[in-house]
Design a protein around this motif. Structure first.
Motif, PDB file in Angstrom:
ATOM      1  N   UNK A  26      13.879   2.725   1.424  1.00  0.00           N
ATOM      2  CA  UNK A  26      15.290   2.328   1.507  1.00  0.00           C
ATOM      3  C   UNK A  26      15.538   0.860   1.141  1.00  0.00           C
ATOM      4  N   UNK A  27      14.481   0.041   1.093  1.00  0.00           N
ATOM      5  CA  UNK A  27      14.712  -1.387   0.866  1.00  0.00           C
ATOM      6  C   UNK A  27      14.017  -1.969  -0.351  1.00  0.00           C
ATOM      7  N   UNK A  28      12.935  -1.378  -0.810  1.00  0.00           N
ATOM      8  CA  UNK A  28      12.190  -1.899  -1.958  1.00  0.00           C
ATOM      9  C   UNK A  28      12.536  -1.056  -3.184  1.00  0.00           C
ATOM     10  N   UNK A  57       5.827  -3.819 -10.493  1.00  0.00           N
ATOM     11  CA  UNK A  57       6.891  -4.579  -9.828  1.00  0.00           C
ATOM     12  C   UNK A  57       7.113  -4.090  -8.399  1.00  0.00           C
ATOM     13  N   UNK A  58       7.142  -2.786  -8.211  1.00  0.00           N
ATOM     14  CA  UNK A  58       7.325  -2.228  -6.861  1.00  0.00           C
ATOM     15  C   UNK A  58       6.136  -2.596  -5.985  1.00  0.00           C
ATOM     16  N   UNK A  59       4.924  -2.446  -6.512  1.00  0.00           N
ATOM     17  CA  UNK A  59       3.732  -2.815  -5.735  1.00  0.00           C
ATOM     18  C   UNK A  59       3.778  -4.286  -5.333  1.00  0.00           C
ATOM     19  N   UNK A  60       4.188  -5.148  -6.240  1.00  0.00           N
ATOM     20  CA  UNK A  60       4.274  -6.576  -5.921  1.00  0.00           C
ATOM     21  C   UNK A  60       5.307  -6.836  -4.835  1.00  0.00           C
ATOM     22  N   UNK A  61       6.433  -6.119  -4.890  1.00  0.00           N
ATOM     23  CA  UNK A  61       7.467  -6.317  -3.875  1.00  0.00           C
ATOM     24  C   UNK A  61       7.021  -5.808  -2.516  1.00  0.00           C
ATOM     25  N   UNK A  62       6.227  -4.758  -2.504  1.00  0.00           N
ATOM     26  CA  UNK A  62       5.685  -4.259  -1.236  1.00  0.00           C
ATOM     27  C   UNK A  62       4.703  -5.277  -0.662  1.00  0.00           C
ATOM     28  N   UNK A  63       3.973  -5.948  -1.539  1.00  0.00           N
ATOM     29  CA  UNK A  63       3.089  -7.001  -1.071  1.00  0.00           C
ATOM     30  C   UNK A  63       1.623  -6.601  -1.021  1.00  0.00           C
ATOM     31  N   UNK A  64       1.255  -5.470  -1.580  1.00  0.00           N
ATOM     32  CA  UNK A  64      -0.148  -5.080  -1.600  1.00  0.00           C
ATOM     33  C   UNK A  64      -0.518  -4.249  -0.393  1.00  0.00           C
ATOM     34  N   UNK A  65      -1.799  -4.227  -0.039  1.00  0.00           N
ATOM     35  CA  UNK A  65      -2.260  -3.378   1.059  1.00  0.00           C
ATOM     36  C   UNK A  65      -1.569  -3.724   2.377  1.00  0.00           C
ATOM     37  N   UNK A  66      -1.172  -2.692   3.073  1.00  0.00           N
ATOM     38  CA  UNK A  66      -0.563  -2.853   4.384  1.00  0.00           C
ATOM     39  C   UNK A  66      -1.456  -2.201   5.428  1.00  0.00           C
ATOM     40  N   UNK A  67      -1.638  -2.855   6.557  1.00  0.00           N
ATOM     41  CA  UNK A  67      -2.467  -2.321   7.622  1.00  0.00           C
ATOM     42  C   UNK A  67      -1.648  -2.327   8.899  1.00  0.00           C
ATOM     43  N   UNK A  68      -1.592  -1.174   9.568  1.00  0.00           N
ATOM     44  CA  UNK A  68      -0.903  -1.088  10.855  1.00  0.00           C
ATOM     45  C   UNK A  68      -1.970  -1.053  11.933  1.00  0.00           C
ATOM     46  N   UNK A  69      -1.961  -2.039  12.766  1.00  0.00           N
ATOM     47  CA  UNK A  69      -2.924  -2.118  13.857  1.00  0.00           C
ATOM     48  C   UNK A  69      -2.415  -1.313  15.045  1.00  0.00           C
TER      49      UNK A  69
END
Length: 70
Positions: A26-28, A57-69
């Motif tokens: 919904x945001x990226x 471009x979408x991957x860059x806006x997401x910021x790369x790997x995301x980890x939920x602790x």
């Protein structure tokens, strides 16, 4: 007490990942996602993996790997 400790999140890890996927869609670049008529896809697998098939471009806006602790 730190703010993070003051708010108890009783949702499961899977629920938090689903919420994160919905937030990203919904945001990226919302128009890029298949749900919104685009070509990009995003899927949660298990309790700690999100797979994104999208433009650089979408991957860059997401910021790369995301980890939920936990």
């Amino acid at each position: 007490m730190p703010a993070a400790e003051a708010i108890k999140d009783n949702r499961t890890k899977r629920d938090r990942i689903s919420d994160l996927v919905a937030l990203i869609v919904s945001t990226v670049e919302p128009e890029a996602w298949r749900e919104n008529g685009g070509q990009a896809t995003i899927h949660a697998f298990g309790d700690n993996t999100i797979v994104v098939r999208a433009s650089l471009e979408v991957h860059e806006k997401i910021g790369g790997p995301l980890v939920i602790e936990e």
